[in-house]
Design a protein around this motif. Structure first.
Motif, PDB file in Angstrom:
ATOM      1  N   GLU A 101       0.833  -1.211   0.000  1.00  0.00           N
ATOM      2  CA  GLU A 101       0.000   0.000   0.000  1.00  0.00           C
ATOM      3  C   GLU A 101       0.864   1.256   0.000  1.00  0.00           C
ATOM      4  O   GLU A 101       0.534   2.238  -0.657  1.00  0.00           O
ATOM      5  N   LEU A 102       1.947   1.221   0.731  1.00  0.00           N
ATOM      6  CA  LEU A 102       2.854   2.368   0.753  1.00  0.00           C
ATOM      7  C   LEU A 102       3.507   2.555  -0.611  1.00  0.00           C
ATOM      8  O   LEU A 102       3.671   3.675  -1.085  1.00  0.00           O
ATOM      9  N   LEU A 103       3.870   1.452  -1.244  1.00  0.00           N
ATOM     10  CA  LEU A 103       4.492   1.532  -2.567  1.00  0.00           C
ATOM     11  C   LEU A 103       3.498   1.996  -3.622  1.00  0.00           C
ATOM     12  O   LEU A 103       3.827   2.807  -4.486  1.00  0.00           O
ATOM     13  N   LEU A 104       2.266   1.493  -3.569  1.00  0.00           N
ATOM     14  CA  LEU A 104       1.255   1.896  -4.541  1.00  0.00           C
ATOM     15  C   LEU A 104       0.945   3.386  -4.437  1.00  0.00           C
ATOM     16  O   LEU A 104       0.711   4.048  -5.441  1.00  0.00           O
ATOM     17  N   ALA A 105       0.955   3.894  -3.225  1.00  0.00           N
ATOM     18  CA  ALA A 105       0.597   5.296  -3.011  1.00  0.00           C
ATOM     19  C   ALA A 105       1.546   6.261  -3.709  1.00  0.00           C
ATOM     20  O   ALA A 105       1.145   7.371  -4.067  1.00  0.00           O
ATOM     21  N   ILE A 106       2.782   5.847  -3.941  1.00  0.00           N
ATOM     22  CA  ILE A 106       3.751   6.758  -4.562  1.00  0.00           C
ATOM     23  C   ILE A 106       4.140   6.344  -5.974  1.00  0.00           C
ATOM     24  O   ILE A 106       4.908   7.031  -6.634  1.00  0.00           O
ATOM     25  N   SER A 107       3.608   5.222  -6.432  1.00  0.00           N
ATOM     26  CA  SER A 107       3.999   4.698  -7.733  1.00  0.00           C
ATOM     27  C   SER A 107       3.480   5.574  -8.873  1.00  0.00           C
ATOM     28  O   SER A 107       2.372   6.095  -8.816  1.00  0.00           O
ATOM     29  N   THR A 108       4.290   5.699  -9.907  1.00  0.00           N
ATOM     30  CA  THR A 108       3.866   6.405 -11.118  1.00  0.00           C
ATOM     31  C   THR A 108       3.548   5.422 -12.246  1.00  0.00           C
ATOM     32  O   THR A 108       3.235   5.849 -13.352  1.00  0.00           O
ATOM     33  N   ARG A 109       3.607   4.122 -11.957  1.00  0.00           N
ATOM     34  CA  ARG A 109       3.299   3.113 -12.971  1.00  0.00           C
ATOM     35  C   ARG A 109       1.789   3.082 -13.213  1.00  0.00           C
ATOM     36  O   ARG A 109       1.005   3.029 -12.268  1.00  0.00           O
ATOM     37  N   PRO A 110       1.366   3.131 -14.462  1.00  0.00           N
ATOM     38  CA  PRO A 110      -0.080   3.125 -14.753  1.00  0.00           C
ATOM     39  C   PRO A 110      -0.824   1.959 -14.116  1.00  0.00           C
ATOM     40  O   PRO A 110      -1.917   2.149 -13.573  1.00  0.00           O
ATOM     41  N   GLN A 111      -0.251   0.756 -14.140  1.00  0.00           N
ATOM     42  CA  GLN A 111      -0.961  -0.382 -13.571  1.00  0.00           C
ATOM     43  C   GLN A 111      -1.182  -0.232 -12.069  1.00  0.00           C
ATOM     44  O   GLN A 111      -2.201  -0.682 -11.535  1.00  0.00           O
ATOM     45  N   ASP A 112      -0.260   0.416 -11.373  1.00  0.00           N
ATOM     46  CA  ASP A 112      -0.439   0.670  -9.943  1.00  0.00           C
ATOM     47  C   ASP A 112      -1.496   1.746  -9.716  1.00  0.00           C
ATOM     48  O   ASP A 112      -2.300   1.656  -8.792  1.00  0.00           O
ATOM     49  N   GLN A 113      -1.477   2.771 -10.554  1.00  0.00           N
ATOM     50  CA  GLN A 113      -2.467   3.837 -10.433  1.00  0.00           C
ATOM     51  C   GLN A 113      -3.865   3.308 -10.736  1.00  0.00           C
ATOM     52  O   GLN A 113      -4.838   3.726 -10.119  1.00  0.00           O
ATOM     53  N   TRP A 114      -3.970   2.347 -11.674  1.00  0.00           N
ATOM     54  CA  TRP A 114      -5.277   1.731 -11.955  1.00  0.00           C
ATOM     55  C   TRP A 114      -5.801   1.012 -10.724  1.00  0.00           C
ATOM     56  O   TRP A 114      -6.998   1.040 -10.431  1.00  0.00           O
TER      57      TRP A 114
END
Length: 83
Positions: A38-51
């Motif tokens: 969750e911490l990694l997803l919150a800062i990710s700029t990868r489209p699949q994570d943002q989805w």
């Protein structure tokens, strides 16, 4: 301090000069009582994570509200693409 790092080290991390180690990331996850991903997803700029973040926000909405959110997102992305 629970992470045992100083204010200067935190400042360097915030400015992107130093990256957080995996062990410190796991400690943060424990402090915030959340999975590390969750911490990694919150800062990710990868489209699949943002989805994944968008899907998580939509999942508890009613069908009508999800449709409204998706239509709003379509309008917003179309507007931003024109810039």
């Amino acid at each position: 301090m629970r992470l045992e790092i100083g204010a200067e080290a935190i400042s360097r991390m915030e400015r992107g000069q130093v990256e957080l180690t995996v062990s410190k990331l796991l400690q943060l996850a424990d402090i915030f009582d959340c999975p590390a991903n969750e911490l990694l997803l919150a800062i990710s700029t990868r489209p699949q994570d943002q989805w994944q973040l968008i899907a998580a926000r939509l999942k508890d909405l009613s069908a009508d509200d999800r449709q409204f959110a998706l239509e709003s997102l379509e309008r917003l992305t179309a507007h931003l693409a024109m810039k």
